[in-house]
Write a protein that holds these residues in place. Structure first.
Motif, PDB file in Angstrom:
ATOM      1  N   ILE A 194       1.164  -1.278   0.142  1.00 43.72           N
ATOM      2  CA  ILE A 194      -0.208  -0.047   0.158  1.00 43.72           C
ATOM      3  C   ILE A 194       0.780   1.318  -0.160  1.00 43.72           C
ATOM      4  O   ILE A 194       0.327   2.402  -0.106  1.00 43.72           O
ATOM      5  CB  ILE A 194      -1.135  -0.067   1.287  1.00 43.72           C
ATOM      6  N   ASP A 195       2.017   1.225   0.277  1.00 42.52           N
ATOM      7  CA  ASP A 195       3.009   2.549   0.458  1.00 42.52           C
ATOM      8  C   ASP A 195       3.804   2.417  -1.045  1.00 42.52           C
ATOM      9  O   ASP A 195       4.667   3.360  -1.215  1.00 42.52           O
ATOM     10  CB  ASP A 195       3.976   2.147   1.572  1.00 42.52           C
ATOM     11  N   ASP A 196       3.623   1.499  -2.036  1.00 39.53           N
ATOM     12  CA  ASP A 196       4.265   1.732  -3.355  1.00 39.53           C
ATOM     13  C   ASP A 196       3.203   2.935  -4.133  1.00 39.53           C
ATOM     14  O   ASP A 196       2.605   2.445  -5.156  1.00 39.53           O
ATOM     15  CB  ASP A 196       4.427   0.337  -3.913  1.00 39.53           C
ATOM     16  N   LEU A 197       3.466   3.971  -3.652  1.00 46.78           N
ATOM     17  CA  LEU A 197       2.315   5.046  -4.143  1.00 46.78           C
ATOM     18  C   LEU A 197       2.662   5.462  -5.854  1.00 46.78           C
ATOM     19  O   LEU A 197       1.941   5.924  -6.465  1.00 46.78           O
ATOM     20  CB  LEU A 197       2.609   6.210  -3.490  1.00 46.78           C
ATOM     21  N   GLU A 198       4.093   4.943  -6.112  1.00 49.16           N
ATOM     22  CA  GLU A 198       4.588   5.293  -7.465  1.00 49.16           C
ATOM     23  C   GLU A 198       3.751   4.476  -8.149  1.00 49.16           C
ATOM     24  O   GLU A 198       3.227   4.921  -9.379  1.00 49.16           O
ATOM     25  CB  GLU A 198       5.839   5.395  -7.683  1.00 49.16           C
ATOM     26  N   THR A 199       3.796   3.191  -8.044  1.00 39.61           N
ATOM     27  CA  THR A 199       3.021   2.202  -8.778  1.00 39.61           C
ATOM     28  C   THR A 199       1.515   2.467  -8.931  1.00 39.61           C
ATOM     29  O   THR A 199       0.911   2.516  -9.924  1.00 39.61           O
ATOM     30  CB  THR A 199       3.170   0.816  -8.435  1.00 39.61           C
ATOM     31  N   GLY A 200       0.961   2.932  -7.683  1.00 37.40           N
ATOM     32  CA  GLY A 200      -0.355   3.272  -7.806  1.00 37.40           C
ATOM     33  C   GLY A 200      -0.733   4.337  -8.529  1.00 37.40           C
ATOM     34  O   GLY A 200      -1.809   4.430  -9.139  1.00 37.40           O
ATOM     35  N   PHE A 201       0.056   5.402  -8.539  1.00 38.28           N
ATOM     36  CA  PHE A 201      -0.391   6.905  -9.266  1.00 38.28           C
ATOM     37  C   PHE A 201      -0.241   6.198 -10.643  1.00 38.28           C
ATOM     38  O   PHE A 201      -0.977   6.738 -11.644  1.00 38.28           O
ATOM     39  CB  PHE A 201       0.606   7.795  -8.881  1.00 38.28           C
ATOM     40  N   ALA A 202       0.812   5.457 -11.204  1.00 36.19           N
ATOM     41  CA  ALA A 202       0.912   5.213 -12.526  1.00 36.19           C
ATOM     42  C   ALA A 202      -0.236   4.372 -13.002  1.00 36.19           C
ATOM     43  O   ALA A 202      -0.896   4.315 -14.144  1.00 36.19           O
ATOM     44  CB  ALA A 202       2.096   4.383 -12.770  1.00 36.19           C
ATOM     45  N   LYS A 203      -0.875   3.319 -12.331  1.00 36.77           N
ATOM     46  CA  LYS A 203      -2.071   2.710 -12.496  1.00 36.77           C
ATOM     47  C   LYS A 203      -3.243   3.472 -12.694  1.00 36.77           C
ATOM     48  O   LYS A 203      -3.972   3.107 -13.429  1.00 36.77           O
ATOM     49  CB  LYS A 203      -2.205   1.479 -11.781  1.00 36.77           C
ATOM     50  N   LEU A 204      -3.470   4.409 -11.681  1.00 32.43           N
ATOM     51  CA  LEU A 204      -4.527   5.425 -11.690  1.00 32.43           C
ATOM     52  C   LEU A 204      -4.685   5.992 -12.861  1.00 32.43           C
ATOM     53  O   LEU A 204      -5.829   6.294 -13.643  1.00 32.43           O
ATOM     54  CB  LEU A 204      -4.328   6.261 -10.452  1.00 32.43           C
ATOM     55  N   ALA A 205      -3.523   6.331 -13.477  1.00 33.04           N
ATOM     56  CA  ALA A 205      -3.618   7.200 -14.968  1.00 33.04           C
ATOM     57  C   ALA A 205      -4.060   6.519 -15.795  1.00 33.04           C
ATOM     58  O   ALA A 205      -4.407   6.938 -16.800  1.00 33.04           O
ATOM     59  CB  ALA A 205      -2.053   7.583 -15.107  1.00 33.04           C
ATOM     60  N   GLU A 206      -3.849   5.158 -15.808  1.00 33.81           N
ATOM     61  CA  GLU A 206      -4.502   4.192 -16.955  1.00 33.81           C
ATOM     62  C   GLU A 206      -6.021   4.277 -17.011  1.00 33.81           C
ATOM     63  O   GLU A 206      -6.631   3.703 -18.088  1.00 33.81           O
ATOM     64  CB  GLU A 206      -4.084   2.936 -16.804  1.00 33.81           C
ATOM     65  N   LEU A 207      -6.601   4.777 -15.850  1.00 33.65           N
ATOM     66  CA  LEU A 207      -7.948   4.689 -15.711  1.00 33.65           C
ATOM     67  C   LEU A 207      -8.677   5.692 -16.779  1.00 33.65           C
ATOM     68  O   LEU A 207     -10.032   5.323 -17.141  1.00 33.65           O
ATOM     69  CB  LEU A 207      -8.542   4.995 -14.380  1.00 33.65           C
ATOM     70  N   GLY A 208      -8.071   6.662 -17.245  1.00 38.46           N
ATOM     71  CA  GLY A 208      -8.406   7.606 -18.143  1.00 38.46           C
ATOM     72  C   GLY A 208      -9.537   8.559 -17.463  1.00 38.46           C
ATOM     73  O   GLY A 208      -9.466   8.595 -16.087  1.00 38.46           O
ATOM     74  N   GLN A 209     -10.643   9.037 -18.185  1.00 41.20           N
ATOM     75  CA  GLN A 209     -11.388  10.105 -17.564  1.00 41.20           C
ATOM     76  C   GLN A 209     -12.256   9.277 -16.544  1.00 41.20           C
ATOM     77  O   GLN A 209     -13.068   8.460 -16.874  1.00 41.20           O
ATOM     78  CB  GLN A 209     -12.368  10.583 -18.405  1.00 41.20           C
ATOM     79  N   VAL A 210     -12.425   9.867 -15.406  1.00 46.62           N
ATOM     80  CA  VAL A 210     -13.506   9.276 -14.346  1.00 46.62           C
ATOM     81  C   VAL A 210     -14.392  10.444 -13.780  1.00 46.62           C
ATOM     82  O   VAL A 210     -13.776  11.648 -13.805  1.00 46.62           O
ATOM     83  CB  VAL A 210     -12.850   8.733 -12.786  1.00 46.62           C
ATOM     84  N   TYR A 211     -15.465  10.087 -13.311  1.00 47.99           N
ATOM     85  CA  TYR A 211     -16.547  11.103 -12.413  1.00 47.99           C
ATOM     86  C   TYR A 211     -15.949  11.164 -11.237  1.00 47.99           C
ATOM     87  O   TYR A 211     -15.643  10.135 -10.339  1.00 47.99           O
ATOM     88  CB  TYR A 211     -17.734  10.622 -12.555  1.00 47.99           C
ATOM     89  N   GLN A 212     -15.631  12.184 -10.512  1.00 40.54           N
ATOM     90  CA  GLN A 212     -15.165  12.367  -9.022  1.00 40.54           C
ATOM     91  C   GLN A 212     -16.213  13.053  -8.143  1.00 40.54           C
ATOM     92  O   GLN A 212     -16.983  13.961  -8.750  1.00 40.54           O
ATOM     93  CB  GLN A 212     -13.793  13.325  -9.198  1.00 40.54           C
ATOM     94  N   THR A 213     -16.388  12.841  -7.048  1.00 40.28           N
ATOM     95  CA  THR A 213     -17.142  13.521  -6.041  1.00 40.28           C
ATOM     96  C   THR A 213     -16.526  13.454  -4.589  1.00 40.28           C
ATOM     97  O   THR A 213     -15.727  12.589  -4.400  1.00 40.28           O
ATOM     98  CB  THR A 213     -18.524  12.664  -5.876  1.00 40.28           C
ATOM     99  N   ASP A 214     -16.834  14.242  -3.987  1.00 40.62           N
ATOM    100  CA  ASP A 214     -16.315  14.564  -2.516  1.00 40.62           C
ATOM    101  C   ASP A 214     -16.894  13.535  -1.761  1.00 40.62           C
ATOM    102  O   ASP A 214     -16.490  12.912  -0.630  1.00 40.62           O
ATOM    103  CB  ASP A 214     -16.208  15.810  -1.911  1.00 40.62           C
ATOM    104  N   PHE A 215     -18.244  13.540  -1.782  1.00 42.40           N
ATOM    105  CA  PHE A 215     -19.262  12.740  -0.798  1.00 42.40           C
ATOM    106  C   PHE A 215     -20.232  11.955  -1.395  1.00 42.40           C
ATOM    107  O   PHE A 215     -20.522  10.790  -1.177  1.00 42.40           O
ATOM    108  CB  PHE A 215     -19.829  13.772  -0.014  1.00 42.40           C
TER     109      PHE A 215
END
Length: 348
Positions: A194-215
């Motif tokens: 869970i602390d391998d954030l570099e890999t995490g961010f790289a994979k998140l970038a592969e998701l493309g456009q997403v809908y975001q919400t705060d709540f």
């Protein structure tokens, strides 16, 4: 000499010493009553209409209820100082509790005053090293529209690998703890932990456009603006009750969760009453009331989920071992940089 009663004594002390006299522990405990916390809206209504009357019926104690959010509670505690807290028992998310615990605002729990603590699942106790107990768990799995996603998900990896998801995915943003959990989850699944954030961010970038919400993800799912997202099982239950074609699954890698951690404040007023309140919340009666109102997973082993609630509260019993452990200290220590990286990928 006429014996002074408690109120007369306190009035005299206040006249002599002003508000500062209330920082003397014994005087302050007599002057103030049990102060507990919750959130607004349906939370406040449930506390006032159901939970507090249930607690009062069992104990004869009538607490004062304070309404707020984790950020507000943190600010108020820091402003008051650790030896003059405005609360007796504080409920907030573990991401806030972690910070306040490290700053010395909470006492280590006296388990002799919390008999119900012994009946809790490990997920409710292991994160705080004896300083708190999780009283509410809202499990987060993968929620989806059954009419828009034809292949039911089984894994968090499906959010990357199922082509139906593209352009229809919703995520809680990085200001919400669910966004931070999703980053750690991605780092765990695709990286070394869970602390391998570099890999995490790289994979998140592969998701493309997403809908975001705060709540509020429910509106987006209800309108079809998103078809799939990390979702609270209780919220899916409420949408299903409205007739929407929705479902939620437990992914094979494990569950995220929104937690509500209960803490006893150092030098808080009415300390014994605070322990009685916490013991009530953690006990079978309190947990049953919370489960039926919010569809949360009961943290007490002695609470059984009735058959008619098991579809809405599917995470119980052995499934309580499926929650992933998070590193909130890591998230808090790097909050600014994590938010920057997230917003570079998805936008603010």
């Amino acid at each position: 000499m006429t014996q002074m009663n408690r109120r007369t004594m306190l009035t005299a002390l206040l006249a002599l010493g002003g508000a500062s006299v209330l920082q003397v522990p014994g005087v302050r405990a007599q002057a103030e009553k049990l102060v507990i916390t919750t959130y607004g809206g349906s939370w406040e209504k449930f506390w006032r209409d159901t939970l507090i009357p249930g607690f009062a019926s069992e104990t004869g104690i009538d607490p004062q209820l304070d309404i707020g959010l984790g950020r507000v509670y943190t600010t108020n505690l820091r402003a008051a100082g650790k030896y003059n807290p405005p609360y007796s028992c504080l409920m907030t998310n573990e991401i806030y509790s972690t910070v306040l615990r490290d700053e010395g605002y909470f006492e280590k729990l006296d388990l002799s005053m919390l008999p119900n603590y012994a009946d809790l699942y490990p997920v409710a106790t292991k994160a705080s090293d004896g300083y708190a107990a999780v009283g509410l768990i809202s499990p987060i799995g993968i929620g989806y529209r059954t009419d828009l996603i034809q292949t039911p998900p089984t894994s968090w990896k499906d959010l990357w690998e199922n082509p139906e998801v593209a352009g229809q995915l919703g995520l809680y943003n990085i200001q919400n703890s669910a966004g931070k959990m999703f980053l750690m989850l991605t780092s765990m699944i695709y990286g070394s932990g869970i602390d391998d954030l570099e890999t995490g961010f790289a994979k998140l970038a592969e998701l493309g456009q997403v809908y975001q919400t705060d709540f509020n993800m429910s509106t987006a799912l209800a309108t079809g603006e998103v078809a799939i997202a990390p979702f609270d099982f209780g919220e899916i239950a409420r949408l299903r009750a409205q007739g929407l074609p929705v479902d939620c699954i437990i992914p094979e890698e494990g569950l995220m969760m929104w937690d509500q951690t209960f803490n006893i404040c150092v030098n808080g007023a009415a300390r014994e009453d605070a322990y009685k309140y916490l013991n009530f919340v953690l006990g079978p009666v309190g947990q049953d009331l919370l489960m039926r109102e919010f569809f949360v997973s009961p943290v007490n082993r002695n609470v059984e989920v009735p058959v008619d609630l098991q579809r809405d509260v599917p995470v119980h019993g052995e499934a309580m071992a499926q929650f992933i452990d998070w590193d909130w200290k890591l998230m808090n220590a790097n909050a600014e940089e994590i938010a920057r990286r997230w917003n570079e990928i998805f936008g603010a």
